[in-house]
Design a protein around this motif. Structure first.
Motif, PDB file in Angstrom:
ATOM      1  N   GLY A 242      10.829  -8.156   5.416  1.00  0.00           N
ATOM      2  CA  GLY A 242      10.339  -9.514   5.202  1.00  0.00           C
ATOM      3  C   GLY A 242       8.859  -9.634   4.950  1.00  0.00           C
ATOM      4  O   GLY A 242       8.289 -10.726   5.055  1.00  0.00           O
ATOM      5  N   LYS A 243       8.196  -8.517   4.596  1.00  0.00           N
ATOM      6  CA  LYS A 243       6.762  -8.580   4.283  1.00  0.00           C
ATOM      7  C   LYS A 243       6.398  -7.422   3.369  1.00  0.00           C
ATOM      8  O   LYS A 243       7.081  -6.401   3.335  1.00  0.00           O
ATOM      9  N   PRO A 244       5.288  -7.580   2.610  1.00  0.00           N
ATOM     10  CA  PRO A 244       4.876  -6.536   1.667  1.00  0.00           C
ATOM     11  C   PRO A 244       4.105  -5.414   2.365  1.00  0.00           C
ATOM     12  O   PRO A 244       4.271  -5.196   3.572  1.00  0.00           O
ATOM     13  N   ALA A 245       3.235  -4.711   1.622  1.00  0.00           N
ATOM     14  CA  ALA A 245       2.491  -3.549   2.129  1.00  0.00           C
ATOM     15  C   ALA A 245       3.463  -2.512   2.670  1.00  0.00           C
ATOM     16  O   ALA A 245       3.395  -2.103   3.836  1.00  0.00           O
ATOM     17  N   LEU A 246       4.382  -2.116   1.802  1.00  0.00           N
ATOM     18  CA  LEU A 246       5.431  -1.192   2.217  1.00  0.00           C
ATOM     19  C   LEU A 246       5.510  -0.009   1.264  1.00  0.00           C
ATOM     20  O   LEU A 246       5.468  -0.153   0.042  1.00  0.00           O
ATOM     21  N   VAL A 260       5.112  -1.188  -2.636  1.00  0.00           N
ATOM     22  CA  VAL A 260       4.850  -2.609  -2.866  1.00  0.00           C
ATOM     23  C   VAL A 260       3.529  -2.940  -2.188  1.00  0.00           C
ATOM     24  O   VAL A 260       3.363  -2.687  -0.988  1.00  0.00           O
ATOM     25  N   ASP A 261       2.575  -3.476  -2.938  1.00  0.00           N
ATOM     26  CA  ASP A 261       1.240  -3.701  -2.375  1.00  0.00           C
ATOM     27  C   ASP A 261       1.211  -4.935  -1.473  1.00  0.00           C
ATOM     28  O   ASP A 261       2.235  -5.587  -1.239  1.00  0.00           O
ATOM     29  N   ARG A 262       0.043  -5.272  -0.978  1.00  0.00           N
ATOM     30  CA  ARG A 262      -0.078  -6.371  -0.007  1.00  0.00           C
ATOM     31  C   ARG A 262       0.199  -7.736  -0.623  1.00  0.00           C
ATOM     32  O   ARG A 262       0.407  -8.709   0.106  1.00  0.00           O
ATOM     33  N   ASN A 263       0.217  -7.805  -1.933  1.00  0.00           N
ATOM     34  CA  ASN A 263       0.552  -9.052  -2.606  1.00  0.00           C
ATOM     35  C   ASN A 263       2.027  -9.117  -3.008  1.00  0.00           C
ATOM     36  O   ASN A 263       2.438 -10.069  -3.671  1.00  0.00           O
ATOM     37  N   GLY A 264       2.793  -8.097  -2.621  1.00  0.00           N
ATOM     38  CA  GLY A 264       4.209  -8.069  -2.974  1.00  0.00           C
ATOM     39  C   GLY A 264       4.453  -7.621  -4.402  1.00  0.00           C
ATOM     40  O   GLY A 264       5.533  -7.848  -4.942  1.00  0.00           O
ATOM     41  N   HIS A 265       3.468  -6.976  -5.016  1.00  0.00           N
ATOM     42  CA  HIS A 265       3.582  -6.526  -6.400  1.00  0.00           C
ATOM     43  C   HIS A 265       3.919  -5.043  -6.477  1.00  0.00           C
ATOM     44  O   HIS A 265       3.537  -4.261  -5.601  1.00  0.00           O
ATOM     45  N   VAL A 266       4.622  -4.670  -7.537  1.00  0.00           N
ATOM     46  CA  VAL A 266       4.900  -3.265  -7.834  1.00  0.00           C
ATOM     47  C   VAL A 266       3.881  -2.803  -8.873  1.00  0.00           C
ATOM     48  O   VAL A 266       3.785  -3.380  -9.957  1.00  0.00           O
ATOM     49  N   ALA A 359      -0.866   7.746   3.167  1.00  0.00           N
ATOM     50  CA  ALA A 359      -1.672   6.594   3.596  1.00  0.00           C
ATOM     51  C   ALA A 359      -3.119   6.696   3.131  1.00  0.00           C
ATOM     52  O   ALA A 359      -3.846   5.690   3.119  1.00  0.00           O
ATOM     53  N   ASP A 360      -3.563   7.877   2.744  1.00  0.00           N
ATOM     54  CA  ASP A 360      -4.902   8.016   2.179  1.00  0.00           C
ATOM     55  C   ASP A 360      -4.999   7.367   0.800  1.00  0.00           C
ATOM     56  O   ASP A 360      -6.096   7.001   0.350  1.00  0.00           O
ATOM     57  N   PHE A 361      -3.858   7.217   0.128  1.00  0.00           N
ATOM     58  CA  PHE A 361      -3.871   6.750  -1.259  1.00  0.00           C
ATOM     59  C   PHE A 361      -3.022   5.497  -1.502  1.00  0.00           C
ATOM     60  O   PHE A 361      -3.067   4.920  -2.587  1.00  0.00           O
ATOM     61  N   TYR A 362      -2.230   5.104  -0.511  1.00  0.00           N
ATOM     62  CA  TYR A 362      -1.432   3.876  -0.581  1.00  0.00           C
ATOM     63  C   TYR A 362      -1.724   3.066   0.676  1.00  0.00           C
ATOM     64  O   TYR A 362      -1.720   3.607   1.784  1.00  0.00           O
ATOM     65  N   ASP A 363      -1.926   1.775   0.517  1.00  0.00           N
ATOM     66  CA  ASP A 363      -2.247   0.893   1.644  1.00  0.00           C
ATOM     67  C   ASP A 363      -0.958   0.226   2.127  1.00  0.00           C
ATOM     68  O   ASP A 363      -0.440  -0.684   1.479  1.00  0.00           O
ATOM     69  N   PHE A 364      -0.429   0.669   3.268  1.00  0.00           N
ATOM     70  CA  PHE A 364       0.839   0.121   3.744  1.00  0.00           C
ATOM     71  C   PHE A 364       0.903   0.093   5.269  1.00  0.00           C
ATOM     72  O   PHE A 364       0.203   0.840   5.955  1.00  0.00           O
TER      73      PHE A 364
END
Length: 431
Positions: A242-246, A260-266, A359-364
Motif C-alpha cells: 500500500g505504499k511506494p519506495a519498494l 517503484v520510486d517514492r512517487n510510485g513511478h517505474v 540500497a546503495d543505488f535504489y531508495d526503498f
C-alpha cells in the motif's frame, strides 16, 4: 561516469579509486569494472563515457570494448547492442563538463482492475497465465516449456494456446498484460533470454513483435501492455504493502528485479540484475547464460539451490533439470529434512548482503521477495535469516522490511499484477 540510454536519457555516477601509486590500485580497476557492469545491467546503456585518471579509464575502455571479442565484458556490451539496436560505444573524455547531464523518465502504468483481463508471465523454466475478472483471479496455470527451441513459432503457439485456454474462463477479453524476462520496449520484445536459440533474422521477424501479434489473435485493437518481469514484481509489491519506495526480486528460474520510486513511478531502467554482480570474489560461481562470475542469477534463483544442495548432502540423477532439483529440496524441507535448512539460510545471508548493495543505488523501504524458490517453509527461513544478518551487519539499513505474498501469489503474483497493466477504455468495460 555517464551511461547514455535511448534518446537523451542518461545516468551519472561516481566511483572512488586509489591513485596509481597506491598498493591497492589494482583493486580499484576491478572494483570500478564491476560497478560499471552493475550500473549497465541496472540502468542500461548504449554509450559509456568516463572521466578520471587516464590509466584506469583506458583499462576500463578496453574491458568494455565492443569490437574485441576477447574483452572481459564482451557479453554485456553485446546484449546492450541488441537492446538499443546500435553498437555500444566507450569514450574517455578530457573534461568532466563533457559528460552529459543526468536525465531519466518514468513509465506510465495502469493501476485499475476492472474488466476481463488476460496475462502471462514468461520465465526460463515455465510460463504462467491468468484470467482476472474485475480483480478476481478466475483461472491460473503454470506450464513448463522448452525455451531452447530454435523455431520461434513453438514459443508463439505455446503462449497463445495458454492464453486461449485462460480466456474460456471469462465472457470476453478486454486487455492483455505481460511480464517477461528481458527488455520489452513499447511492447516489442527487443531482447529476452527466454528465446536463447532463435537465429537473429527470425528473432527480428517473429520474436520482436510476438506480443503484439498474440494480442491481435484476440482482436485487432486489443489493449496490450508488456513490461519487464521485475517491474511487475515491484508493482505487485506496491499494491500489497500500500505504499511506494519498494524494491522487489523474484527468485524463480532466474532473478527478476524491479523498483517503484517514492512517487510510485517505474523508472525507465532495465533492472536486469540477474546479470549484475553481487559477489566480487574472483572465484565466485559462473553463470551458465552469461559466463560471468558472482552475478545475481547464481544467488537468487533455482541455480542457487542447485549450487548449494550438494554441499548440504543432496544427490540428484544425472541430467535432472534445476527446477526439478528445487522441487526435491522443497519436498525435503516440507518433510522436516534438516539438510535443507542451511540451503535456505545461505540464500538468506546472500539476500542480506545484496540488500545493502541494492540500497546503495535504489531508495526503498520495503523489499518484496517472491518466486518459486521462496515457496513453502524455506521462504520463511530465507527472510528470517536475511533480516537477522541485515540488522547486525548493516544497521543503517535496518529500516528496510522484507515482505512476501501468500503461497499462491508467490508463484503467479507477477502474472496477476501484469493483468492490471493494460489501460482499457471505459466504453469497452461497459459493453
Amino acid at each position: 561516469c555517464a551511461l547514455r540510454r535511448q534518446a537523451d536519457l542518461c545516468y551519472r555516477f561516481d566511483i572512488p579509486v586509489f591513485p596509481e601509486s597506491h598498493p591497492n590500485y589494482r583493486d580499484s580497476e576491478l572494483y570500478a569494472a564491476r560497478l560499471i557492469k552493475f550500473h549497465l545491467w541496472s540502468k542500461g546503456g548504449r554509450v559509456l563515457l568516463m572521466h578520471g585518471p587516464q590509466k584506469i579509464c583506458k583499462s576500463l575502455a578496453k574491458w568494455f570494448d565492443p569490437l574485441d571479442e576477447a574483452a572481459r565484458f564482451h557479453f554485456d556490451v553485446g546484449v546492450m547492442k541488441k537492446i538499443y539496436g546500435t553498437n555500444f560505444l566507450t569514450q574517455v573524455v578530457e573534461k568532466i563538463t563533457e559528460l552529459p547531464a543526468e536525465k531519466n523518465s518514468t513509465i506510465q502504468v495502469n493501476h485499475t482492475t476492472e474488466g476481463c483481463r488476460l496475462a502471462f508471465d514468461l520465465g526460463k523454466s515455465d510460463f504462467k497465465v491468468v484470467a482476472v475478472q474485475d480483480g478476481e483471479v478466475v483461472y491460473s496455470k503454470e506450464t513448463e516449456w522448452d525455451i531452447w527451441q530454435q523455431d520461434p513459432t513453438y514459443h508463439y503457439h505455446v503462449i497463445l494456446e495458454g492464453l486461449q485456454e485462460a480466456a474460456k474462463s471469462m465472457p470476453r477479453v478486454d486487455g492483455i498484460g505481460g511480464s517477461t524476462a528481458g527488455v520489452p520496449i513499447n511492447n516489442d520484445c527487443v531482447w529476452s533470454d527466454c528465446f536463447p536459440n532463435i537465429p537473429d533474422n527470425l528473432y527480428k521477424k517473429i520474436v520482436v513483435p510476438i506480443f503484439k501479434n498474440i494480442a491481435k489473435e484476440f482482436g485487432e485493437n486489443t489493449p496490450l501492455t508488456v513490461i519487464n518481469d521485475g517491474e511487475v514484481t515491484a508493482l505487485a509489491g506496491m499494491g500489497m504493502v500500500g505504499k511506494p519506495a519498494l524494491f522487489g526480486i523474484s527468485m524463480g528460474s532466474n532473478e527478476g528485479a524491479g523498483y517503484v520510486d517514492r512517487n510510485g513511478h517505474v523508472e525507465s531502467w532495465i533492472n536486469e540484475l540477474w546479470a549484475a554482480p553481487v559477489d566480487f570474489n574472483p572465484t565466485a560461481p559462473k553463470c551458465p547464460w552469461s559466463g560471468a562470475r558472482g552475478v545475481g542469477s547464481m544467488y537468487f534463483g533455482q541455480r542457487a539451490v542447485e549450487k548449494l544442495a550438494p554441499k548440504a548432502g543432496f544427490t540428484f540423477p544425472a541430467g535432472m533439470l534445476p527446477q526439478h532439483k528445487l522441487k526435491e529440496v522443497q519436498k525435503a524441507m516440507a518433510e522436516g529434512d534438516q539438510r535443507a535448512v542451511p540451503i535456505y539460510e545461505s540464500i538468506g545471508v546472500y539476500l542480506a548482503y545484496a540488500t545493502a548493495q541494492y540500497a546503495d543505488f535504489y531508495d526503498f523501504d520495503s523489499f518484496l521477495i517472491l518466486g518459486r524458490v521462496t515457496s513453502g517453509p524455506g521462504g520463511n527461513v530465507i527472510l528470517k535469516k536475511a533480516k537477522e544478518v541485515l540488522d547486525k551487519e548493516f544497521p543503517e539499513y535496518g529500516h528496510i522490511n522484507y515482505v512476501t505474498p501468500d503461497e499462491h501469489m508467490k508463484r503467479v503474483g507477477q502474472a496477476v499484477a501484469a493483468a492490471n497493466l493494460p489501460i482499457i477504455e471505459k466504453s469497452l468495460l461497459s459493453q
